[in-house]
Design a protein around this motif. Structure first.
Motif, short mmCIF file in Angstrom:
data_model
loop_
_atom_site.label_atom_id
_atom_site.label_comp_id
_atom_site.label_asym_id
_atom_site.label_seq_id
_atom_site.Cartn_x
_atom_site.Cartn_y
_atom_site.Cartn_z
N VAL A 29 45.78 30.00 45.55
CA VAL A 29 44.45 30.32 45.04
C VAL A 29 43.94 29.09 44.30
O VAL A 29 44.14 28.93 43.10
CB VAL A 29 44.47 31.55 44.13
CG1 VAL A 29 43.06 31.90 43.66
CG2 VAL A 29 45.09 32.74 44.86
N GLN A 30 43.33 28.18 45.06
CA GLN A 30 42.90 26.90 44.50
C GLN A 30 41.47 27.04 43.98
O GLN A 30 40.50 26.58 44.57
CB GLN A 30 42.98 25.81 45.58
CG GLN A 30 42.85 24.39 45.04
CD GLN A 30 44.04 24.00 44.18
OE1 GLN A 30 45.18 24.13 44.59
NE2 GLN A 30 43.76 23.54 42.97
N SER A 31 41.38 27.71 42.84
CA SER A 31 40.07 27.95 42.23
C SER A 31 40.18 27.86 40.72
O SER A 31 41.14 28.36 40.14
CB SER A 31 39.53 29.33 42.63
OG SER A 31 38.27 29.57 42.05
N THR A 32 39.19 27.24 40.11
CA THR A 32 39.20 27.17 38.64
C THR A 32 38.73 28.48 38.03
O THR A 32 39.14 28.83 36.93
CB THR A 32 38.27 26.04 38.15
OG1 THR A 32 36.92 26.33 38.59
CG2 THR A 32 38.71 24.70 38.69
N THR A 33 37.84 29.20 38.73
CA THR A 33 37.17 30.34 38.13
C THR A 33 37.19 31.56 39.05
O THR A 33 37.49 31.45 40.24
CB THR A 33 35.71 29.99 37.82
OG1 THR A 33 35.12 29.37 38.98
CG2 THR A 33 35.62 29.01 36.67
N PHE A 34 36.82 32.70 38.48
CA PHE A 34 36.86 33.97 39.19
C PHE A 34 35.60 34.77 38.86
O PHE A 34 35.20 34.86 37.70
CB PHE A 34 38.13 34.74 38.81
CG PHE A 34 39.39 33.95 39.08
CD1 PHE A 34 40.07 34.07 40.27
CD2 PHE A 34 39.86 33.02 38.14
CE1 PHE A 34 41.22 33.32 40.53
CE2 PHE A 34 41.00 32.27 38.39
CZ PHE A 34 41.67 32.42 39.59
N LYS A 35 34.98 35.36 39.88
CA LYS A 35 33.69 36.02 39.73
C LYS A 35 33.84 37.48 39.30
O LYS A 35 34.71 38.19 39.79
CB LYS A 35 32.92 35.96 41.05
CG LYS A 35 31.56 36.65 41.03
CD LYS A 35 30.91 36.59 42.40
CE LYS A 35 29.57 37.32 42.40
NZ LYS A 35 29.70 38.77 42.15
N TYR A 36 32.96 37.91 38.39
CA TYR A 36 32.88 39.30 37.97
C TYR A 36 31.43 39.77 38.02
O TYR A 36 30.49 38.97 37.92
CB TYR A 36 33.47 39.48 36.57
CG TYR A 36 34.98 39.29 36.57
CD1 TYR A 36 35.83 40.35 36.84
CD2 TYR A 36 35.55 38.04 36.33
CE1 TYR A 36 37.20 40.19 36.88
CE2 TYR A 36 36.93 37.87 36.37
CZ TYR A 36 37.75 38.95 36.64
OH TYR A 36 39.09 38.78 36.69
N GLU A 37 31.26 41.08 38.12
CA GLU A 37 29.93 41.65 38.28
C GLU A 37 29.19 41.81 36.96
O GLU A 37 27.97 41.90 36.94
CB GLU A 37 30.03 43.01 38.98
CG GLU A 37 30.56 42.94 40.40
CD GLU A 37 29.68 42.15 41.34
OE1 GLU A 37 28.46 42.08 41.07
OE2 GLU A 37 30.19 41.60 42.32
N SER A 38 29.93 41.88 35.83
CA SER A 38 29.24 42.13 34.57
C SER A 38 29.77 41.25 33.45
O SER A 38 30.96 40.90 33.40
CB SER A 38 29.40 43.60 34.16
OG SER A 38 30.72 43.86 33.72
#
Length: 426
Positions: A29-38
């Protein structure tokens, strides 16, 4: 893993169980950040009120999968990956110590770790008293102070190969209400199970046998979950509100995982010695063959040690698997399946002869590394331990002529033949 599988199975399966249609191999999982809906949910994550990922400096799915595998192998409640073994050792102590406090440490530790403790961490106001790994109960007791907050040692020291009497050091630490932290890099959890003998925290340089192929630098801290941080008032960082997290009390909110949660959410947040997901993935691959490789490393090292024990050009040899070794009985107790693939010895002629011997090797390589699949060799007194004084070298069990020979998983006879032709050149 609900069932208590054997170590060989845990090496391959622990930490990641793919669901229907998911990748069979642990994903990167080569990602700095993670998306959330709220924003509200993101706020709960930052307040440690909800579990999840929001920034890879604190946690990353790939890192957590590998950390979970290492925790399963050691039998701990949780683990955290770091950028190096040195970072792991630093964090392991800094998590429970601050300026004005003190640690009792074995003198027989890796030179870089000794320098970290004796120089760098002293600049941060944390003092260390170094004791022999063979210290008596009375000598151990004399090393403790009112402000002592931890005991640190290596289960099998690098490069002196002293086997730690884990129970003795654990009992001394617990009499004073502090944890025993041990670096288990050389034996790995395949050969040594420190938590079963009273250790509370385990560290690793995953760079070594866990990686196994000299591909990536990394470290890990594993929490046994067994130490009672609330038994006294010595660890307010764990038992009183943390203002940087809106007053969370780690022992109340996270129970047996209080120590490793604080290390992850506080120290890693502030100091940031995170391991990259790609490096973690490589360590995960290395772990799959760890149990197999350790058997071969130890079998080969035993043959090399037995060959050198009576060689006329060898002045001394140190390998705990030899019946003549002073650590043989301790090794049988704590590491019954073998110690590691590292053998240390001296050649006739001292430092000059050691240099000529190493330069004459053809299969084994001179590298600043140890404990991977390929046989390698180093002269610690002039490399990894060169910052130590003669007195400190002696205390660490590092003789001026000591050759650290890391036996790989090649054919044992080929390794022995290479040693013999190099000795013949002396």
């Amino acid at each position: 893993m609900s069932k208590e599988y054997g170590l060989e199975t845990k090496c391959v399966q622990a930490g990641y169980t793919p669901k229907n249609g998911e990748p069979r191999i642990m994903p990167i999982v080569q990602s700095t950040t993670f998306k959330y809906e709220s924003s509200e949910q993101m706020g709960r994550l930052f307040d440690l009120q909800e579990s999840g990922y929001f920034y890879s400096r604190l946690q990353n799915p790939t890192n957590d999968m590998v950390a979970a595998r290492i925790a399963a192998l050691e039998g701990g409640v949780g683990a955290m990956l770091t950028s190096s073994g040195q970072a792991a050792n630093f964090y392991s102590i800094f998590n429970v110590c601050q300026a004005g406090q003190h640690v009792v440490a074995s003198a027989a530790i890796y030179g870089g770790t000794f320098n970290l403790f004796n120089v760098t961490m002293k600049k941060l106001g944390i003092d260390f008293t170094f004791v022999s790994p063979y210290a008596t109960e009375e000598e151990l007791e004399a090393a403790f102070q009112d402000n002592t907050r931890a005991v640190f040692a290596e289960t099998l020291s690098n490069p002196s190969l002293d086997v730690l009497d884990i129970e003795k050091f654990a009992n001394a630490a617990h009499r004073h209400g502090v944890p025993l932290i041990v670096d288990n890099t050389f034996p790995t959890p395949i050969n040594c199970r420190p938590f079963e003998w009273g250790a509370d925290i385990v560290t690793h340089a995953t760079t070594k046998y866990m990686d196994g192929h000299a591909m990536t630098i990394g470290g890990a801290i594993v929490d046994s979950g067994k130490f009672d941080w609330t038994q006294n008032d010595k660890f307010p960082g764990l038992t009183t509100p943390d203002d940087s997290y809106h007053g969370v009390v780690y022992t109340e909110s996270f129970g047996s995982a209080a120590y490793i949660t604080k290390a992850t959410t506080q120290l890693m947040r502030d100091l940031g010695s995170i391991q990259s997901p790609h490096n973690a993935f490589l360590i995960g691959i290395g772990l799959e063959t760890l149990a197999l490789r350790m058997k071969q490393h130890c079998a080969n090292a035993q043959k090399v040690a037995e060959h050198l024990e009576h060689h006329d050009k060898i002045t001394w040899i140190n390998y705990p698997g030899l019946k003549s070794n002073e650590n043989y009985e301790l090794a049988k107790k704590y590491m019954p399946g073998g110690t590691s693939g590292v053998v240390s010895f001296g050649v006739k002629g001292g430092r000059e002869a050691a240099t000529k011997f190493m330069d004459s090797l053809k299969l084994a390589a001179i590298v600043t590394h140890v404990a991977d699949a390929r046989t390698c060799v180093l002269h610690p007194a002039s490399t990894t331990h060169r910052q130590l004084t003669d007195e400190q070298l002696e205390a660490a069990g590092v003789k001026p002529d000591l050759i650290r020979f890391s036996v790989g998983i090649e054919d044992a006879q080929d390794i022995i033949d290479d040693i013999d032709q190099a000795l013949a050149a002396l």
